[in-house]
Scaffold this motif. Sequence first.
Motif, PDB file in Angstrom:
ATOM      1  N   PRO A  15       0.822  -1.225   0.000  1.00 21.18           N
ATOM      2  CA  PRO A  15       0.000   0.000   0.000  1.00 21.18           C
ATOM      3  C   PRO A  15       0.853   1.272   0.000  1.00 21.18           C
ATOM      4  CG  PRO A  15      -0.785  -1.536   1.672  1.00 21.18           C
ATOM      5  CD  PRO A  15       0.494  -2.093   1.135  1.00 21.18           C
ATOM      6  N   LEU A  16       1.975   1.248   0.700  1.00 22.43           N
ATOM      7  CA  LEU A  16       2.845   2.422   0.716  1.00 22.43           C
ATOM      8  C   LEU A  16       3.361   2.727  -0.687  1.00 22.43           C
ATOM      9  CD1 LEU A  16       4.871   1.725   3.991  1.00 22.43           C
ATOM     10  CD2 LEU A  16       3.058   3.428   3.660  1.00 22.43           C
ATOM     11  N   LEU A  17       3.780   1.688  -1.397  1.00 25.57           N
ATOM     12  CA  LEU A  17       4.263   1.884  -2.764  1.00 25.57           C
ATOM     13  C   LEU A  17       3.141   2.356  -3.682  1.00 25.57           C
ATOM     14  CD1 LEU A  17       6.648  -1.178  -3.106  1.00 25.57           C
ATOM     15  CD2 LEU A  17       7.258   1.231  -2.714  1.00 25.57           C
ATOM     16  N   ALA A  18       1.949   1.791  -3.525  1.00 28.44           N
ATOM     17  CA  ALA A  18       0.810   2.176  -4.357  1.00 28.44           C
ATOM     18  C   ALA A  18       0.448   3.643  -4.147  1.00 28.44           C
ATOM     19  CB  ALA A  18      -0.390   1.281  -4.054  1.00 28.44           C
ATOM     20  N   GLU A  19       0.670   4.156  -2.944  1.00 30.77           N
ATOM     21  CA  GLU A  19       0.363   5.550  -2.616  1.00 30.77           C
ATOM     22  C   GLU A  19       1.540   6.485  -2.879  1.00 30.77           C
ATOM     23  OE1 GLU A  19      -0.971   5.428   1.444  1.00 30.77           O
ATOM     24  OE2 GLU A  19      -2.555   3.994   0.971  1.00 30.77           O
ATOM     25  N   GLY A  20       2.669   5.947  -3.369  1.00 33.02           N
ATOM     26  CA  GLY A  20       3.831   6.779  -3.652  1.00 33.02           C
ATOM     27  C   GLY A  20       4.574   7.249  -2.414  1.00 33.02           C
ATOM     28  N   THR A  22       7.309   6.653  -0.760  1.00 33.99           N
ATOM     29  CA  THR A  22       8.570   5.938  -0.903  1.00 33.99           C
ATOM     30  C   THR A  22       9.445   5.994   0.352  1.00 33.99           C
ATOM     31  OG1 THR A  22       9.587   7.864  -1.964  1.00 33.99           O
ATOM     32  CG2 THR A  22       8.614   6.196  -3.403  1.00 33.99           C
ATOM     33  N   ALA A  23       9.446   7.116   1.053  1.00 38.41           N
ATOM     34  CA  ALA A  23      10.256   7.216   2.269  1.00 38.41           C
ATOM     35  C   ALA A  23       9.735   6.255   3.335  1.00 38.41           C
ATOM     36  CB  ALA A  23      10.276   8.652   2.792  1.00 38.41           C
ATOM     37  N   GLU A  24       8.414   6.166   3.472  1.00 37.67           N
ATOM     38  CA  GLU A  24       7.836   5.246   4.447  1.00 37.67           C
ATOM     39  C   GLU A  24       8.066   3.796   4.031  1.00 37.67           C
ATOM     40  OE1 GLU A  24       3.835   6.470   6.042  1.00 37.67           O
ATOM     41  OE2 GLU A  24       4.193   8.118   4.608  1.00 37.67           O
ATOM     42  N   ALA A  25       7.993   3.524   2.734  1.00 32.25           N
ATOM     43  CA  ALA A  25       8.276   2.172   2.247  1.00 32.25           C
ATOM     44  C   ALA A  25       9.733   1.810   2.536  1.00 32.25           C
ATOM     45  CB  ALA A  25       7.982   2.065   0.754  1.00 32.25           C
ATOM     46  N   ALA A  26      10.634   2.728   2.276  1.00 32.92           N
ATOM     47  CA  ALA A  26      12.059   2.478   2.516  1.00 32.92           C
ATOM     48  C   ALA A  26      12.350   2.266   3.997  1.00 32.92           C
ATOM     49  CB  ALA A  26      12.903   3.633   1.973  1.00 32.92           C
ATOM     50  N   GLU A  53      18.175   3.386   2.011  1.00 29.22           N
ATOM     51  CA  GLU A  53      18.217   4.615   1.204  1.00 29.22           C
ATOM     52  C   GLU A  53      18.235   4.268  -0.284  1.00 29.22           C
ATOM     53  OE1 GLU A  53      18.127   8.438  -0.119  1.00 29.22           O
ATOM     54  OE2 GLU A  53      17.616   7.674   1.855  1.00 29.22           O
ATOM     55  N   GLY A  54      18.957   3.221  -0.644  1.00 29.29           N
ATOM     56  CA  GLY A  54      18.968   2.758  -2.026  1.00 29.29           C
ATOM     57  C   GLY A  54      17.602   2.273  -2.471  1.00 29.29           C
ATOM     58  N   MET A  55      16.857   1.638  -1.568  1.00 29.90           N
ATOM     59  CA  MET A  55      15.501   1.198  -1.901  1.00 29.90           C
ATOM     60  C   MET A  55      14.606   2.411  -2.162  1.00 29.90           C
ATOM     61  SD  MET A  55      15.567  -2.067  -2.127  1.00 29.90           S
ATOM     62  CE  MET A  55      13.824  -2.248  -2.483  1.00 29.90           C
ATOM     63  N   ARG A  56      14.752   3.457  -1.352  1.00 32.24           N
ATOM     64  CA  ARG A  56      13.968   4.679  -1.584  1.00 32.24           C
ATOM     65  C   ARG A  56      14.292   5.247  -2.958  1.00 32.24           C
ATOM     66  NH1 ARG A  56      14.785   9.473  -2.288  1.00 32.24           N
ATOM     67  NH2 ARG A  56      16.927   9.406  -1.588  1.00 32.24           N
ATOM     68  N   ALA A  57      15.568   5.315  -3.289  1.00 34.20           N
ATOM     69  CA  ALA A  57      15.973   5.832  -4.597  1.00 34.20           C
ATOM     70  C   ALA A  57      15.420   4.954  -5.722  1.00 34.20           C
ATOM     71  CB  ALA A  57      17.493   5.924  -4.674  1.00 34.20           C
TER      72      ALA A  57
END
Length: 138
Positions: A15-20, A22-26, A53-57
């Motif tokens: 859901p975090l990725l679907a909502e964009g 990215t910082a919370e997903a990372a 941090e790489g995952m966020r990027a």
Amino acid sequence: MSTSTPVQTVERLFPLLAEGRTAEAAALFADAVSFSIPHPPDVPWVPEVDSAEGMRAFFELLGEHVRPKQMDARRIVADGEDVVVLGRMVSEVKATGRDIDTAFALHLTVHEGLITRYCLYEDTLAVAEAYRDEPPRA
């Protein structure tokens, strides 16, 4: 130490990725991450990744190049810290307007509440054809 199960941690990611977000997903990832997405070498949205941090990027870069259309996690299989998500996803390559429609398997490892492995397996030929605007194979 997290009280969440590995499956619960993985289920929070989508859901975090679907909502964009990215910082919370990372933030669900550990400081050190084993990352693998086999892909054609010219596809620009799969960088080298070894950290949260790489995952966020990566998630942000992916969003610059690909628009998600459908994500269907059909089955989640867990064994200890390992979680495998099986499903189908459809995404549009923004540069070409072509869809990537592929089954996938995503192998994640969750250690002490944080994701330490992210390995995605998908139809790399479908990715290449959509990115390069090639006609689909017969």
